[in-house]
Design an enzyme around this catalytic site. Structure first.
Site, mmCIF file in Angstrom:
data_model
loop_
_atom_site.group_PDB
_atom_site.id
_atom_site.type_symbol
_atom_site.label_atom_id
_atom_site.label_comp_id
_atom_site.label_asym_id
_atom_site.label_seq_id
_atom_site.Cartn_x
_atom_site.Cartn_y
_atom_site.Cartn_z
ATOM 1 N N GLY A 1 2.639 3.817 -1.358
ATOM 2 C CA GLY A 1 3.034 4.752 -0.285
ATOM 3 C C GLY A 1 4.345 4.539 0.239
ATOM 4 N N GLY A 2 4.645 4.717 1.444
ATOM 5 C CA GLY A 2 5.920 4.769 1.938
ATOM 6 C C GLY A 2 6.714 3.469 1.850
ATOM 7 N N GLY B 1 35.944 15.014 -22.020
ATOM 8 C CA GLY B 1 35.706 14.403 -20.541
ATOM 9 C C GLY B 1 35.319 13.140 -20.623
ATOM 10 N N ALA B 2 34.342 12.667 -21.414
ATOM 11 C CA ALA B 2 33.713 11.421 -21.451
ATOM 12 C C ALA B 2 34.808 10.306 -21.456
ATOM 13 C CB ALA B 2 32.732 11.364 -22.339
HETATM 14 C C1 HXC Z 1 -5.426 -3.850 6.211
HETATM 15 C C2 HXC Z 1 -5.949 -4.207 4.023
HETATM 16 C C3 HXC Z 1 -5.286 -3.187 3.642
HETATM 17 C C4 HXC Z 1 -4.330 -2.341 4.455
HETATM 18 C C5 HXC Z 1 -5.973 -3.998 1.779
HETATM 19 N N1 HXC Z 1 -6.391 -4.831 2.838
HETATM 20 N N2 HXC Z 1 -4.984 -3.408 2.134
HETATM 21 N N3 HXC Z 1 -6.101 -4.445 5.158
HETATM 22 N N4 HXC Z 1 -4.814 -2.792 5.835
HETATM 23 N N5 HXC Z 1 -3.561 -1.509 4.120
HETATM 24 C C6 HXC Z 1 -7.454 -5.810 2.969
HETATM 25 C C7 HXC Z 1 -8.745 -5.625 2.250
HETATM 26 O O1 HXC Z 1 -9.553 -5.035 3.319
HETATM 27 C C8 HXC Z 1 -9.353 -6.809 1.895
HETATM 28 O O2 HXC Z 1 -9.632 -7.517 2.917
HETATM 29 C C9 HXC Z 1 -8.123 -7.424 1.383
HETATM 30 O O3 HXC Z 1 -6.777 -6.783 1.915
HETATM 31 C C10 HXC Z 1 -8.129 -7.315 -0.193
HETATM 32 O O4 HXC Z 1 -8.295 -5.871 -0.549
HETATM 33 P P1 HXC Z 1 -9.284 -5.530 -1.679
HETATM 34 O O5 HXC Z 1 -9.137 -3.984 -1.342
HETATM 35 O O6 HXC Z 1 -10.490 -6.371 -1.815
HETATM 36 O O7 HXC Z 1 -8.386 -5.823 -2.928
HETATM 37 P P2 HXC Z 1 -7.877 -5.012 -4.076
HETATM 38 O O8 HXC Z 1 -9.377 -4.555 -4.892
HETATM 39 O O9 HXC Z 1 -7.314 -5.918 -5.131
HETATM 40 O O10 HXC Z 1 -7.548 -3.788 -4.024
HETATM 41 C C11 HXC Z 1 -6.093 -3.720 -3.525
HETATM 42 C C12 HXC Z 1 -5.553 -2.424 -2.788
HETATM 43 C C13 HXC Z 1 -6.623 -1.983 -2.088
HETATM 44 C C14 HXC Z 1 -5.447 -1.418 -4.071
HETATM 45 C C15 HXC Z 1 -4.312 -2.502 -2.248
HETATM 46 O O11 HXC Z 1 -7.040 -2.984 -0.832
HETATM 47 C C16 HXC Z 1 -6.193 -0.673 -1.171
HETATM 48 O O12 HXC Z 1 -6.125 0.190 -1.715
HETATM 49 N N6 HXC Z 1 -5.950 -1.007 0.224
HETATM 50 C C17 HXC Z 1 -5.291 0.229 0.954
HETATM 51 C C18 HXC Z 1 -4.169 0.743 0.369
HETATM 52 C C19 HXC Z 1 -3.496 1.670 1.405
HETATM 53 O O13 HXC Z 1 -4.048 2.915 1.405
HETATM 54 N N7 HXC Z 1 -2.642 1.540 2.267
HETATM 55 C C20 HXC Z 1 -1.943 2.194 3.216
HETATM 56 C C21 HXC Z 1 -1.063 2.975 2.357
HETATM 57 S S1 HXC Z 1 0.038 4.209 3.185
HETATM 58 P P3 HXC Z 1 -10.950 -8.658 2.707
HETATM 59 O O14 HXC Z 1 -11.057 -9.320 4.124
HETATM 60 O O15 HXC Z 1 -12.106 -8.001 2.110
HETATM 61 O O16 HXC Z 1 -10.396 -9.778 1.797
HETATM 62 C C22 HXC Z 1 1.113 2.942 3.569
HETATM 63 C C23 HXC Z 1 2.185 3.926 4.539
HETATM 64 C C24 HXC Z 1 3.450 3.103 4.550
HETATM 65 O O17 HXC Z 1 1.445 1.976 3.270
HETATM 66 C C25 HXC Z 1 4.514 3.935 5.116
HETATM 67 C C26 HXC Z 1 5.645 3.443 5.611
HETATM 68 C C27 HXC Z 1 6.719 4.293 6.181
#
Ligand code: HXC
Length: 510
Positions: free
Chosen positions: A169-170, A404-405
């Site tokens: 993501g971002g 040019g290079a």
């Molecule tokens: C809060 C999160 C989290 C998040 C993971 N966790 N991502 N908690 N916010 N973004 C937590 C899970 O709940 C879990 O907690 C622990 O971290 C491990 O995650 P798992 O899913 O069990 O691990 P895994 O199977 O390895 O998967 C990893 C992952 C997945 C692919 C990153 O967790 C995932 O898809 N997370 C969401 C990603 C996402 O959509 N993020 C937002 C993106 S947008 P527990 O307690 O069970 O251990 C963004 C915008 C930024 O980031 C913008 C900037 C300008």
């Protein structure tokens, strides 16, 4: 008193455990190290000074008030690499997936501010699920604050990103604005939108690895500068890179002890360029034979291999090398190679690293594939980068320098300081065949006449002497003595001063 001391130790112990032993085991199970283990490997032994170990988030939504781990998913502080100071943050995937809350971002911002103030590089180890979903816009604001600091720090202190897990993501835009990105094969990925979103929007089925793994970003997109087998190798290579770099834009790069004769003669270089001008040779051989102890740190080794970029040392001093590679596409310049080299030249110039350019270039790659994708603008990036660079610039033409290079590749006309050519150089508008077919079009049906014209053209231009007569080449040198000549040239430029006219900033063709 004793109770307070032991309470501190208990709290530290708890904080160091991050998300707990179960999650640490899971991290190890994936072949990944923990945030703290990574810092230990990155920094000199016992040099890490941690900040904000007890910081925790302030979110009270979704039951988060009952889950407030110390440190909030990122370990921050400073330490040393071979005795030189660096700031570091390392996201802790075992704590809420290393997700970024407002306070997590605040910790990163604190060390970035200190790094800029105190003039030391920032190394960010990324292993995060992205924005902390429970925090909503507070998390986005935190990212924004980090981004702004990435921009402010750019060109002030070196910024290095190491991607050791998810970065999606971002969140990718913070590493994207740093100077170097390194990834770990099979355990890290970077993408703006993940495979599920890609499938929903475009119907394309792709794995995370295919979409944004280390191979994709080092070979196809050029987002990353290097890929390593595992965490240990990646961190060791970051240490090696830091040794080449200055701590900030006000300091010179470090000077290391060297044990290599600066006047070392390499007779084999006299025969590096084949007699047949259409045969390739490996430009890396020249780089390795020139470098102190043959030590070369290559950047973007797997991308646009027709140009080589990286760091060597001469007399212990860091030099950035840009070199056409005749082994790949005859060393031609194209969109990818121009972009790759331009970014490298600008990094060197920003951090006072002298630039050595090794030239064997038959020109720009022709065709609609290049023109439609804007080779004009992209080629201009390299031209612009060389022309604006005020660091010492030394150029060696080994063979072809056409059209040019020739001008683009750190020619005299772009304020290069010392321009050498090997006797095998051919400095001309184009190769003899192409030139003859244009200026003697009337004789095209007469192969004998064409051959005679081509020979005449070759006699006139397939050498370095026309350019040398005009002073565009300072000296024609023996290949065998290239190391000594180049090292002496850079030594003569150590107190070079060169200024640009006043401007707010330039407008490089992006
Ligand atoms: C809060 C999160 C989290 C998040 C993971 N966790 N991502 N908690 N916010 N973004 C937590 C899970 O709940 C879990 O907690 C622990 O971290 C491990 O995650 P798992 O899913 O069990 O691990 P895994 O199977 O390895 O998967 C990893 C992952 C997945 C692919 C990153 O967790 C995932 O898809 N997370 C969401 C990603 C996402 O959509 N993020 C937002 C993106 S947008 P527990 O307690 O069970 O251990 C963004 C915008 C930024 O980031 C913008 C900037 C300008």
């Amino acid at each position: 008193m004793k109770d307070i001391l032991s309470e501190l130790e208990d709290r530290r112990k708890d904080a160091r455990l991050g998300g707990g032993q179960r999650r640490i085991d899971a991290q190890h199970g994936r072949g990944k190290l923990t945030a703290r283990e990574r810092i230990e490997l990155l920094l000199d032994e016992d040099s890490f000074e941690e900040f904000d170990m007890f910081v925790s988030h302030r979110c009270t939504d979704f039951g988060m008030e009952n889950q407030r781990p110390a440190g909030d998913g990122v370990v921050t502080g400073w330490g040393t690499i071979n005795g030189r100071m660096v700031y570091v943050f390392s996201q802790d995937f075992t704590v809420l997936g290393g997700s970024v809350s407002a306070t997590h971002a605040m910790k990163i911002c604190k060390i970035m501010d200190m790094a800029m103030q105190n003039g030391a590089p920032v190394i960010g180890i990324n292993d995060s699920g992205g924005a902390r979903i429970q925090e909503g816009v507070d998390s986005l604001a935190g990212y924004g604050e980090v981004f702004e600091r990435n921009i402010m720090a750019s060109g002030v202190v070196p910024q290095i990103s190491v991607i050791m897990g998810p970065c999606a993501g971002g969140a990718v835009y913070s590493p994207a604005m740093t100077d170097f990105i390194f990834m770990v094969k099979d355990s890290s990925y970077m993408f703006v939108t993940g495979p599920d979103v890609v499938k929903t929007v475009t119907n394309e089925v792709v794995t995370a690895e295919e979409l944004g793994g280390a191979s994709t970003h080092t070979k196809k997109s050029s987002v990353a500068d290097g890929a390593f087998e595992n965490d240990v190798e990646a961190l060791a290579e970051v240490r090696r890179l830091v040794d080449f770099l200055p701590l900030n834009n006000r300091e010179k790069p470090p000077v290391r002890p060297f044990f290599d004769d600066v006047a070392r003669v390499e007779e084999s270089l006299d025969t590096l360029v084949p007699e047949n001008p259409n045969l390739p040779y490996d430009m890396k051989e020249l780089i390795l034979k020139m470098a102190d102890e043959g030590d070369f740190y290559e950047i973007q080794e797997e991308f646009a291999k027709n140009i080589i970029t990286g760091f060597i040392r001469l007399e212990g001093q860091t030099v950035g090398v840009v070199a056409n590679q005749p082994l790949v596409l005859a060393g031609v310049l194209d969109i990818d190679s121009a972009r790759k080299a331009a970014r490298f030249v600008r990094f060197c110039d920003a951090f006072e690293i002298p630039i050595l350019t090794l030239v064997d270039v038959p020109g720009f790659l022709p065709g609609t594939g290049q023109e439609y994708r804007g080779v004009i603008k992209h080629g201009a990036k390299l031209l612009f980068a060389y022309g604006e660079a005020t660091v010492p610039k030394v150029t060696v033409i080994t063979r072809k320098a056409y059209g040019g290079a020739y001008v683009v590749m750190a020619s005299k006309h772009l304020r290069a300081d010392v321009n050498y050519a090997w006797p095998t150089s051919e400095i001309a508008v184009m190769g003899a065949k192409g030139a003859t077919e244009i200026i003697h079009r009337a004789d095209l049906n007469d192969p004998e006449k064409i051959a005679a014209h081509a020979a005449e053209y070759e006699d006139r231009f397939a050498n370095p002497f026309v350019a040398a007569e005009r002073g565009f080449i300072d000296e024609v040198i023996q290949p065998r003595s290239t190391r000594r000549r180049v090292a002496r040239a850079f030594a003569s430029l150590r107190s070079k001063q060169s200024k640009m006219p006043w401007k707010k900033h330039d407008n490089i063709p992006l």
